[in-house]
Every structure is written in C-alpha cells, then in structure tokens.
Write a protein that holds these residues in place. Sequence first.
Motif, PDB file in Angstrom:
ATOM      1  N   PRO A 124      -3.060   6.296  -4.551  1.00  0.00           N
ATOM      2  CA  PRO A 124      -4.627   6.117  -4.652  1.00  0.00           C
ATOM      3  C   PRO A 124      -5.249   5.970  -6.074  1.00  0.00           C
ATOM      4  O   PRO A 124      -6.008   5.368  -6.663  1.00  0.00           O
ATOM      5  CB  PRO A 124      -5.088   6.913  -3.529  1.00  0.00           C
ATOM      6  CG  PRO A 124      -3.891   7.107  -2.659  1.00  0.00           C
ATOM      7  CD  PRO A 124      -2.652   7.236  -3.527  1.00  0.00           C
ATOM      8  N   ALA A 140      -0.002   6.732   1.824  1.00  0.00           N
ATOM      9  CA  ALA A 140       1.348   6.365   0.637  1.00  0.00           C
ATOM     10  C   ALA A 140       1.719   7.663  -0.039  1.00  0.00           C
ATOM     11  O   ALA A 140       2.743   7.858  -0.713  1.00  0.00           O
ATOM     12  CB  ALA A 140       0.939   5.512  -0.269  1.00  0.00           C
ATOM     13  N   PHE A 182      -3.536  -3.184   3.847  1.00  0.00           N
ATOM     14  CA  PHE A 182      -3.199  -2.487   2.605  1.00  0.00           C
ATOM     15  C   PHE A 182      -3.651  -1.191   2.719  1.00  0.00           C
ATOM     16  O   PHE A 182      -3.162  -0.120   2.189  1.00  0.00           O
ATOM     17  CB  PHE A 182      -4.100  -3.333   1.518  1.00  0.00           C
ATOM     18  CG  PHE A 182      -3.833  -2.771   0.008  1.00  0.00           C
ATOM     19  CD1 PHE A 182      -2.558  -2.823  -0.647  1.00  0.00           C
ATOM     20  CD2 PHE A 182      -4.812  -1.966  -0.398  1.00  0.00           C
ATOM     21  CE1 PHE A 182      -2.533  -1.958  -1.807  1.00  0.00           C
ATOM     22  CE2 PHE A 182      -4.754  -1.408  -1.896  1.00  0.00           C
ATOM     23  CZ  PHE A 182      -3.437  -1.381  -2.214  1.00  0.00           C
ATOM     24  N   ILE A 183      -5.015  -1.062   3.166  1.00  0.00           N
ATOM     25  CA  ILE A 183      -5.712   0.363   3.405  1.00  0.00           C
ATOM     26  C   ILE A 183      -4.800   1.170   4.137  1.00  0.00           C
ATOM     27  O   ILE A 183      -4.453   2.475   3.990  1.00  0.00           O
ATOM     28  CB  ILE A 183      -7.182   0.131   3.922  1.00  0.00           C
ATOM     29  CG1 ILE A 183      -7.989  -0.632   2.828  1.00  0.00           C
ATOM     30  CG2 ILE A 183      -7.884   1.382   4.186  1.00  0.00           C
ATOM     31  CD1 ILE A 183      -9.401  -0.892   3.424  1.00  0.00           C
ATOM     32  N   ILE A 200      -2.138   2.276   1.881  1.00  0.00           N
ATOM     33  CA  ILE A 200      -2.193   3.186   0.624  1.00  0.00           C
ATOM     34  C   ILE A 200      -2.779   4.547   1.278  1.00  0.00           C
ATOM     35  O   ILE A 200      -2.625   5.854   0.565  1.00  0.00           O
ATOM     36  CB  ILE A 200      -3.267   2.728  -0.237  1.00  0.00           C
ATOM     37  CG1 ILE A 200      -3.285   3.286  -1.489  1.00  0.00           C
ATOM     38  CG2 ILE A 200      -4.498   2.823   0.404  1.00  0.00           C
ATOM     39  CD1 ILE A 200      -3.725   2.621  -2.509  1.00  0.00           C
ATOM     40  N   THR A 201      -3.215   4.913   2.529  1.00  0.00           N
ATOM     41  CA  THR A 201      -3.604   6.027   3.015  1.00  0.00           C
ATOM     42  C   THR A 201      -2.463   7.064   3.579  1.00  0.00           C
ATOM     43  O   THR A 201      -2.817   8.203   3.662  1.00  0.00           O
ATOM     44  CB  THR A 201      -4.638   5.739   4.254  1.00  0.00           C
ATOM     45  OG1 THR A 201      -4.019   4.698   5.294  1.00  0.00           O
ATOM     46  CG2 THR A 201      -5.993   5.287   4.034  1.00  0.00           C
ATOM     47  N   LEU A 240      -4.329   3.325  -8.313  1.00  0.00           N
ATOM     48  CA  LEU A 240      -4.994   2.285  -8.006  1.00  0.00           C
ATOM     49  C   LEU A 240      -6.402   2.215  -8.607  1.00  0.00           C
ATOM     50  O   LEU A 240      -6.915   1.120  -9.011  1.00  0.00           O
ATOM     51  CB  LEU A 240      -4.838   1.891  -6.324  1.00  0.00           C
ATOM     52  CG  LEU A 240      -5.576   0.887  -5.955  1.00  0.00           C
ATOM     53  CD1 LEU A 240      -5.061  -0.648  -6.332  1.00  0.00           C
ATOM     54  CD2 LEU A 240      -5.648   0.849  -4.564  1.00  0.00           C
ATOM     55  N   GLY A 247       0.661  -1.169  -0.124  1.00  0.00           N
ATOM     56  CA  GLY A 247      -0.016  -0.002  -0.171  1.00  0.00           C
ATOM     57  C   GLY A 247       0.862   1.340   0.126  1.00  0.00           C
ATOM     58  O   GLY A 247       0.529   2.338  -0.617  1.00  0.00           O
ATOM     59  N   CYS A 289      -0.684   0.022  11.248  1.00  0.00           N
ATOM     60  CA  CYS A 289      -0.655  -1.220  10.303  1.00  0.00           C
ATOM     61  C   CYS A 289      -1.562  -2.282  10.909  1.00  0.00           C
ATOM     62  O   CYS A 289      -2.681  -2.881  10.687  1.00  0.00           O
ATOM     63  CB  CYS A 289       0.561  -1.844   9.963  1.00  0.00           C
ATOM     64  SG  CYS A 289       0.631  -3.322   9.144  1.00  0.00           S
ATOM     65  N   LEU A 340      -5.173  -7.791  -5.892  1.00  0.00           N
ATOM     66  CA  LEU A 340      -6.410  -7.326  -4.950  1.00  0.00           C
ATOM     67  C   LEU A 340      -7.811  -7.923  -5.264  1.00  0.00           C
ATOM     68  O   LEU A 340      -8.518  -7.935  -4.382  1.00  0.00           O
ATOM     69  CB  LEU A 340      -6.318  -5.586  -5.134  1.00  0.00           C
ATOM     70  CG  LEU A 340      -5.178  -5.179  -4.275  1.00  0.00           C
ATOM     71  CD1 LEU A 340      -4.866  -3.745  -4.545  1.00  0.00           C
ATOM     72  CD2 LEU A 340      -5.048  -5.307  -2.805  1.00  0.00           C
TER      73      LEU A 340
END
Length: 389
Positions: A77, A250, A243-244, A247-248, A80, A72, A224, A154
């Motif tokens: 985002p 990233a 993963f969320i 990516i939040t 993705l 992530g 995490c 995913l």
Amino acid sequence: MDNGSLVFSFFLIFSGAALLATIALYTRQPLLVAYIVLGALLGPYGLQWIGDTRLLSDISHIGIIFLLFLLGLDMQPSHLVGMLSKSAVIGIASSIIFAAMGYFIAIAFDFSTLEAVIIGSAMMFSSTIIGIKLLPTTVLHHRHTGELVVSILLLQDVIAIIVLLFLYSHQQQDSSGVQLAIALAALPILILVAWLAVKFIILPIMQQFDRIHEYLFLVAIGWCLGLAELSNYVGLSAEIGAFIAGITIATSPIAQYIAISLKPLRDFFLILFFFSVGASFNLSLLDEVIIPALILSIVALILKPWVFRYLLQWLKEPLHTSWEVGFRLGQVSEFSILIAYIAASTQQIGTEASHVIQATTIITFLVSSYVVVFNFKSPIAVSDHLRRD
C-alpha cells in the motif's frame, strides 16, 4: 450439434485452446492470439459450434476479477500511494491525447459527433489484462517498471468507471452527476470497511486455521468476490473491489500462498475471456469497419508508446523504462469493448461504430501482444531468456 450445453462449450474451448496453443508454441506465437482466433473460429460468426457467448463472457469476467485481486496481493500500500500520486499527470494527460486522437479520426470517417466522442473515449485506455498478464510477478516485486504500469492502469480504470457511469446513467435515465458523486464518495468508505474487515476478521481466522490450505483458498475466493460484489453494488466496478480486497491483505505472510494457489484459477477464466473477445466479433461487418479500425489501431500502436515515453521522461524516468512501459501499455482496453456494448445497446452509437471499437481493440490486443512477447520479459515469452513468471 448440441451447442447449448455448457459442458460441450467448455470441451470445445479448452480442447481447441490446447490444440491451438500447441501450434502457437511450436511456431513461437503468443498464446493470447490462439485464444482469440479460436473464439472467432468457433463462435456464432464463425463455424457456429458455440452459438451464444453471453454466458461465457459473464463467466470469463471472473478472470479479470481474480487478475486484479492477485495484482493487489503483489502491491504494498505505501508504494502504491506514492506511485499513484506520481502517475496522476501521466494518466490524465495521456487520456486527453488518446481521446482527441480517436475523436478526430472518427470525425474524418464521417461518424456523428456523439459516436466520435464515444470512440475517442474508448481509445483512452490500455488493457489491464494485457498489461498485467504479460508482466512477470518478479517485475511487480523487484522492479520499478511494474509499479509504473500498475499505477497508470489503476488511474485509467478510475477514468473508465467515470465514462461507464455516464453511459449507464443514459441507459437508466438517471442523473449522471448523482451516480458519480455516490460512487466517488463510496470509494474511501469501501477501503475503510475492507481494511477493518481484514484486520479484525479475515486475517485472524486465516491465521488460526493456516494449516488447512483448502480453508485459506475458500476464504480468499470469498473475500475477493464478496468485496467485488460490494464494490459493484455501490456504483464502482467489481475490478476495483477485487483490487482493494487484494491490497488489504498484501502485507500478510499468507498473501504469497494465496497468490500462488489462485493463479491456475485465474488462467482458467482468462482463457474464457480471450475466447469471448474473438467470438463476439461479427465477421460479416469486417468489410465495413476494417479501414477505420486499421487507422485507429496503427495510430494507437504508434502514438501510445511515444506519449507514455515522453511523459515518463518528463518525470525523470530512465529512457529504457519509459519505452518498456509505453509498449506494455500500447493497446486499447477491454473497457473499450464494454463501452462499445453499452453505447450500442442504448443506441448512442450505431452497429458500425461499435464494431470499429471492437475491431480496434482486437487488432491492438494481437499486435501489442506480439511486441511485448518478442521484446520484453513476460510469462509467455517465446524465447527462454525473456520468459519470467
């Protein structure tokens, strides 16, 4: 021999892994093979130096969580969302094809209809660990190939969660429809909560104390694992939560520092994961399951690259990219082992069917690792010109 001590187990695993990894490097073999072979050798069905691998398997699951968190961190985002919408057709169509393949082969070997359905379900997925572990970070940042691999995996993870929800619901005698509806409704809420928490809590405190690297490390691990546990609590998987969580954050400049600092921790737990895969297989049942497992493995290893290749070319992807993605996803998944465990524990399938799934997963893990490591760029490639971290 004190095979109940966790410290002793760690000594055997990591000392043995270091020894076999050395041999593997000298003989130009993939390191993952060494870890799986070590598990089979030392586990309860081998020399029995490590008698109970349940705790080690639970601990090793943290490695998968960190792997998805780091994944992530490496994804933007906006990219993705575009890739997920593009690969939706690939994920759904390929899953149907692979499930049908597994079902008909299982029926040919006289498994019951329910066992054939579950074996077919287990064949749908590709390994997140193999796919991403053997994918260089530079691919994720600079090449379209990495984004395709990640988006397909995913989508498969979402399908796998739906399958697991049905299996769990059978185990708990609950309504699978209600559980599935709750989980799907929880996903956008979880994403929103994570985004708000990062914007107003996580990033501000990280930026305030960004000179204290130990603190950033602790906050990253806490974020995490916290979101992974919350995701698990609302009926999703810990992997999706991790993963969320990644990516939040990233888009933050801190993301790359966190990614670099967590890689050794990820590798520590992934070694335990591959060891537990090898140790969990009952070698005494090999004679009973080897033929159907070999047939399933051969068909999967041949069919999966071809299916992904044609589906990607249908979406106007270049031929070389389509083949590479196909081979990187040309194995069965760790989700398949979990499906085998749950279905066997609820007596939906017998021991033989469960071990067919496990054996197929291990065989495709090994062969696929060889194919990728010898032909494509990866962090553990055997040749210098293909080795990319």
